[in-house]
Design a protein around this motif. Structure first.
Motif, PDB file in Angstrom:
ATOM      1  N   LEU A 135      25.427 -49.652 -79.132  1.00  0.00           N
ATOM      2  CA  LEU A 135      26.461 -50.595 -78.712  1.00  0.00           C
ATOM      3  C   LEU A 135      26.383 -50.867 -77.211  1.00  0.00           C
ATOM      4  CD1 LEU A 135      29.485 -49.279 -80.811  1.00  0.00           C
ATOM      5  CD2 LEU A 135      28.160 -51.359 -81.196  1.00  0.00           C
ATOM      6  N   LEU A 136      26.112 -49.825 -76.440  1.00  0.00           N
ATOM      7  CA  LEU A 136      25.990 -50.024 -74.998  1.00  0.00           C
ATOM      8  C   LEU A 136      24.759 -50.871 -74.661  1.00  0.00           C
ATOM      9  CD1 LEU A 136      26.962 -46.456 -73.728  1.00  0.00           C
ATOM     10  CD2 LEU A 136      28.324 -48.552 -73.577  1.00  0.00           C
ATOM     11  N   LEU A 137      23.684 -50.683 -75.419  1.00  0.00           N
ATOM     12  CA  LEU A 137      22.478 -51.480 -75.173  1.00  0.00           C
ATOM     13  C   LEU A 137      22.725 -52.944 -75.493  1.00  0.00           C
ATOM     14  CD1 LEU A 137      19.657 -49.139 -76.541  1.00  0.00           C
ATOM     15  CD2 LEU A 137      20.050 -49.804 -74.170  1.00  0.00           C
ATOM     16  N   ARG A 138      23.433 -53.207 -76.581  1.00  0.00           N
ATOM     17  CA  ARG A 138      23.718 -54.601 -76.945  1.00  0.00           C
ATOM     18  C   ARG A 138      24.573 -55.299 -75.909  1.00  0.00           C
ATOM     19  NH1 ARG A 138      24.989 -54.862 -83.474  1.00  0.00           N
ATOM     20  NH2 ARG A 138      22.957 -54.109 -84.187  1.00  0.00           N
ATOM     21  N   SER A 139      25.355 -54.536 -75.173  1.00  0.00           N
ATOM     22  CA  SER A 139      26.261 -55.144 -74.186  1.00  0.00           C
ATOM     23  C   SER A 139      25.579 -55.423 -72.861  1.00  0.00           C
ATOM     24  CB  SER A 139      27.461 -54.213 -73.951  1.00  0.00           C
ATOM     25  OG  SER A 139      27.061 -53.036 -73.254  1.00  0.00           O
ATOM     26  N   THR A 140      24.273 -55.162 -72.762  1.00  0.00           N
ATOM     27  CA  THR A 140      23.567 -55.336 -71.486  1.00  0.00           C
ATOM     28  C   THR A 140      23.751 -56.739 -70.893  1.00  0.00           C
ATOM     29  OG1 THR A 140      21.925 -53.668 -72.105  1.00  0.00           O
ATOM     30  CG2 THR A 140      21.325 -55.210 -70.360  1.00  0.00           C
ATOM     31  N   PRO A 141      23.664 -57.838 -71.695  1.00  0.00           N
ATOM     32  CA  PRO A 141      23.824 -59.177 -71.085  1.00  0.00           C
ATOM     33  C   PRO A 141      25.273 -59.530 -70.754  1.00  0.00           C
ATOM     34  CG  PRO A 141      22.577 -59.250 -73.172  1.00  0.00           C
ATOM     35  CD  PRO A 141      23.269 -57.934 -73.102  1.00  0.00           C
ATOM     36  N   TRP A 142      26.248 -58.707 -71.165  1.00  0.00           N
ATOM     37  CA  TRP A 142      27.655 -59.052 -70.984  1.00  0.00           C
ATOM     38  C   TRP A 142      28.047 -58.997 -69.511  1.00  0.00           C
ATOM     39  CZ3 TRP A 142      30.731 -55.980 -75.298  1.00  0.00           C
ATOM     40  CH2 TRP A 142      30.221 -56.350 -76.556  1.00  0.00           C
ATOM     41  N   PRO A 143      29.135 -59.689 -69.141  1.00  0.00           N
ATOM     42  CA  PRO A 143      29.684 -59.553 -67.787  1.00  0.00           C
ATOM     43  C   PRO A 143      30.178 -58.120 -67.554  1.00  0.00           C
ATOM     44  CG  PRO A 143      30.540 -61.512 -68.876  1.00  0.00           C
ATOM     45  CD  PRO A 143      29.809 -60.744 -69.919  1.00  0.00           C
ATOM     46  N   PHE A 144      30.260 -57.742 -66.285  1.00  0.00           N
ATOM     47  CA  PHE A 144      30.630 -56.360 -65.952  1.00  0.00           C
ATOM     48  C   PHE A 144      31.997 -55.983 -66.499  1.00  0.00           C
ATOM     49  CE2 PHE A 144      30.645 -52.481 -63.663  1.00  0.00           C
ATOM     50  CZ  PHE A 144      31.935 -52.315 -63.140  1.00  0.00           C
ATOM     51  N   SER A 145      32.962 -56.905 -66.437  1.00  0.00           N
ATOM     52  CA  SER A 145      34.313 -56.581 -66.905  1.00  0.00           C
ATOM     53  C   SER A 145      34.319 -56.271 -68.401  1.00  0.00           C
ATOM     54  CB  SER A 145      35.261 -57.747 -66.604  1.00  0.00           C
ATOM     55  OG  SER A 145      34.789 -58.946 -67.206  1.00  0.00           O
ATOM     56  N   LEU A 146      33.546 -57.032 -69.195  1.00  0.00           N
ATOM     57  CA  LEU A 146      33.505 -56.767 -70.627  1.00  0.00           C
ATOM     58  C   LEU A 146      32.793 -55.449 -70.917  1.00  0.00           C
ATOM     59  CD1 LEU A 146      32.713 -60.297 -72.156  1.00  0.00           C
ATOM     60  CD2 LEU A 146      34.883 -59.071 -72.077  1.00  0.00           C
ATOM     61  N   ARG A 147      31.755 -55.140 -70.168  1.00  0.00           N
ATOM     62  CA  ARG A 147      31.061 -53.870 -70.370  1.00  0.00           C
ATOM     63  C   ARG A 147      31.971 -52.707 -70.014  1.00  0.00           C
ATOM     64  NH1 ARG A 147      25.196 -53.300 -68.198  1.00  0.00           N
ATOM     65  NH2 ARG A 147      25.174 -51.842 -69.939  1.00  0.00           N
ATOM     66  N   LEU A 148      32.783 -52.868 -68.962  1.00  0.00           N
ATOM     67  CA  LEU A 148      33.727 -51.827 -68.578  1.00  0.00           C
ATOM     68  C   LEU A 148      34.777 -51.616 -69.668  1.00  0.00           C
ATOM     69  CD1 LEU A 148      34.287 -49.969 -66.159  1.00  0.00           C
ATOM     70  CD2 LEU A 148      35.895 -51.682 -65.313  1.00  0.00           C
ATOM     71  N   ALA A 149      35.234 -52.734 -70.255  1.00  0.00           N
ATOM     72  CA  ALA A 149      36.202 -52.626 -71.352  1.00  0.00           C
ATOM     73  C   ALA A 149      35.574 -51.933 -72.563  1.00  0.00           C
ATOM     74  CB  ALA A 149      36.713 -54.015 -71.735  1.00  0.00           C
ATOM     75  N   LEU A 150      34.305 -52.237 -72.843  1.00  0.00           N
ATOM     76  CA  LEU A 150      33.621 -51.592 -73.963  1.00  0.00           C
ATOM     77  C   LEU A 150      33.493 -50.087 -73.733  1.00  0.00           C
ATOM     78  CD1 LEU A 150      32.011 -51.805 -76.626  1.00  0.00           C
ATOM     79  CD2 LEU A 150      29.959 -52.132 -75.229  1.00  0.00           C
ATOM     80  N   ILE A 151      33.132 -49.703 -72.514  1.00  0.00           N
ATOM     81  CA  ILE A 151      33.017 -48.268 -72.207  1.00  0.00           C
ATOM     82  C   ILE A 151      34.354 -47.569 -72.404  1.00  0.00           C
ATOM     83  CG2 ILE A 151      32.681 -46.643 -70.302  1.00  0.00           C
ATOM     84  CD1 ILE A 151      30.505 -48.487 -69.239  1.00  0.00           C
ATOM     85  N   ALA A 152      35.438 -48.206 -71.927  1.00  0.00           N
ATOM     86  CA  ALA A 152      36.770 -47.600 -72.096  1.00  0.00           C
ATOM     87  C   ALA A 152      37.136 -47.492 -73.576  1.00  0.00           C
ATOM     88  CB  ALA A 152      37.807 -48.427 -71.343  1.00  0.00           C
ATOM     89  N   GLY A 153      36.846 -48.558 -74.334  1.00  0.00           N
ATOM     90  CA  GLY A 153      37.177 -48.531 -75.761  1.00  0.00           C
ATOM     91  C   GLY A 153      36.376 -47.490 -76.519  1.00  0.00           C
ATOM     92  N   LEU A 154      35.085 -47.422 -76.259  1.00  0.00           N
ATOM     93  CA  LEU A 154      34.258 -46.426 -76.940  1.00  0.00           C
ATOM     94  C   LEU A 154      34.664 -45.008 -76.545  1.00  0.00           C
ATOM     95  CD1 LEU A 154      30.704 -48.061 -76.709  1.00  0.00           C
ATOM     96  CD2 LEU A 154      32.163 -47.857 -78.735  1.00  0.00           C
ATOM     97  N   SER A 155      35.029 -44.815 -75.288  1.00  0.00           N
ATOM     98  CA  SER A 155      35.457 -43.491 -74.835  1.00  0.00           C
ATOM     99  C   SER A 155      36.751 -43.084 -75.520  1.00  0.00           C
ATOM    100  CB  SER A 155      35.627 -43.484 -73.312  1.00  0.00           C
ATOM    101  OG  SER A 155      34.414 -43.804 -72.667  1.00  0.00           O
ATOM    102  N   LEU A 156      37.664 -44.021 -75.680  1.00  0.00           N
ATOM    103  CA  LEU A 156      38.928 -43.726 -76.359  1.00  0.00           C
ATOM    104  C   LEU A 156      38.690 -43.371 -77.826  1.00  0.00           C
ATOM    105  CD1 LEU A 156      42.008 -43.613 -76.375  1.00  0.00           C
ATOM    106  CD2 LEU A 156      42.018 -46.085 -76.822  1.00  0.00           C
ATOM    107  N   ILE A 157      37.850 -44.173 -78.494  1.00  0.00           N
ATOM    108  CA  ILE A 157      37.542 -43.887 -79.897  1.00  0.00           C
ATOM    109  C   ILE A 157      36.853 -42.530 -80.029  1.00  0.00           C
ATOM    110  CG2 ILE A 157      36.154 -44.623 -81.867  1.00  0.00           C
ATOM    111  CD1 ILE A 157      36.611 -47.511 -80.927  1.00  0.00           C
ATOM    112  N   GLY A 158      35.903 -42.271 -79.137  1.00  0.00           N
ATOM    113  CA  GLY A 158      35.213 -40.991 -79.165  1.00  0.00           C
ATOM    114  C   GLY A 158      36.165 -39.835 -78.962  1.00  0.00           C
TER     115      GLY A 158
END
Length: 352
Positions: free
Chosen positions: A65-88
């Motif tokens: 999931l983190l690899l797929r987000s490589t082209p995303w803007p920084f803010s969306l990648r930061l949101a993804l990291i926070a979401g995945l961390s919460l789920i984890g």
């Protein structure tokens, strides 16, 4: 995908970082256990090791999931990291509860929500791991970009050598000089002067420009007209050259001398095997998907019975396109019916 040394190094770095993060998590959880003076220390240590290994596996599962987000803007990648961390952290808390309170429970005072509070701590370990992974992947991408740039420089040097051997081949120079000698002996001074000036301009353009340089389409076509003009002095009315569709794309950027070996192939194979006239046509068109096509076709006999695969000149062009554009550009070619040969270049449309 081919596993490069850089990718292998990245994998090792990620595995080491994962082990380091969860060893640190294990130490922090153990410290809190000691501080709280919880009973059954060794039993708890084993169970804590199990859930920390599970946490490490959860991190590795986040990689795609983190690899797929490589082209995303920084803010969306930061949101993804926070979401995945919460789920984890939530999944970790549930597993922690099952390990401690459902399988041979020895801490009856523990409650589900009490154990789930562990998620507040491990959330930051998941976030730290995701940040490390993102940084390592960004470093790999930067190193691969530098590697590709270096490869492009090496290939450019090789291409420039090939240009001297193939694109401005001895075959072309010898024939031109022989034709020039014939014109001088026949006292056709005007035609000889035209050929000398044309050859001088063509060689100056070819040798002074860096083969890595991008030029506008109008500059590239102007250089090809210089080449064709020299050949027309040699072959006279047997050689015709036509351009279509370039008016609205004069500022489009193309690699320098990218058309030269294609047009030279058409002249060489189309006129050398037959005494009939040859028409070379260059058609430029913009595509809707942000691409541009350049089609070079001729009606000679060079395409009849041509062997499959690319010759030296076309392979040179293909490699230059691959180095400059990667998978975004392509070269297709083949014989035409009933006769002739056609080469098509599809390039990203970039304007000066």
């Amino acid at each position: 995908m081919t596993s490069t040394p850089a990718a292998q190094q990245q994998t090792r770095t990620i595995l080491i970082a994962t082990a380091g993060v969860w060893l640190l998590a294990y130490a922090a959880l153990t410290l809190s256990w000691v501080t709280a003076k919880a009973p059954h220390f060794w039993d708890g240590s084993v169970r804590r090791a199990i859930i920390c290994v599970f946490g490490a596996l959860l991190c590795l599962a986040m990689r795609p999931l983190l690899l797929r987000s490589t082209p995303w803007p920084f803010s969306l990648r930061l949101a993804l990291i926070a979401g995945l961390s919460l789920i984890g952290a939530l999944i970790f808390g549930v597993v922690d509860y099952v390990i401690y309170c459902e399988i041979l429970p020895r801490w009856p005072e523990s409650t589900f929500w009490g154990v789930m509070l562990i998620g507040r701590t491990v959330f930051w370990f998941f976030a730290a791991w995701a940040a490390i992974f993102t940084a390592v992947h960004a470093d790999l991408a930067a190193r691969e970009a530098r590697f590709k740039l270096e490869a492009a420089r090496v290939l450019a040097t090789e291409t420039q050598n090939r240009m001297l051997r193939y694109q401005i081949s001895p075959h072309f120079l010898f024939n031109t000089l022989n034709a020039l000698a014939t014109l001088v002996m026949e006292r056709q001074n005007d035609r000889a002067e035209q050929m000398i000036l044309g050859l001088s301009g063509f060689l100056r353009r070819s040798l002074e420009r860096d083969v890595r340089e991008m030029v506008t389409l109008v500059e590239e076509l102007d250089g090809e007209r210089q080449y064709v003009a020299i050949e027309q002095i040699r072959f006279g009315e047997r050689l015709r050259y036509v351009e279509r569709g370039a008016e609205g794309l004069v500022d489009a950027l193309v690699p320098n001398l990218i058309l030269q070996p294609i047009i030279e192939n058409a002249v060489k194979h189309g006129l050398a095997r037959s005494s009939e006239p040859l028409v070379i046509e260059v058609v430029v068109a913009a595509q809707r998907d942000g691409m541009m096509s350049i089609t070079i076709s001729d009606d000679g006999v060079g395409g009849v019975g041509a062997p499959p695969g690319l010759g030296v000149g076309l392979e040179n062009v293909r490699r230059r396109l691959e180095t400059r554009y990667g998978e975004r550009a392509r070269l297709t070619c083949g014989a035409r019916e009933p006769r002739g040969f056609q080469v098509r270049l599809d390039l990203p449309l970039e304007r000066a």
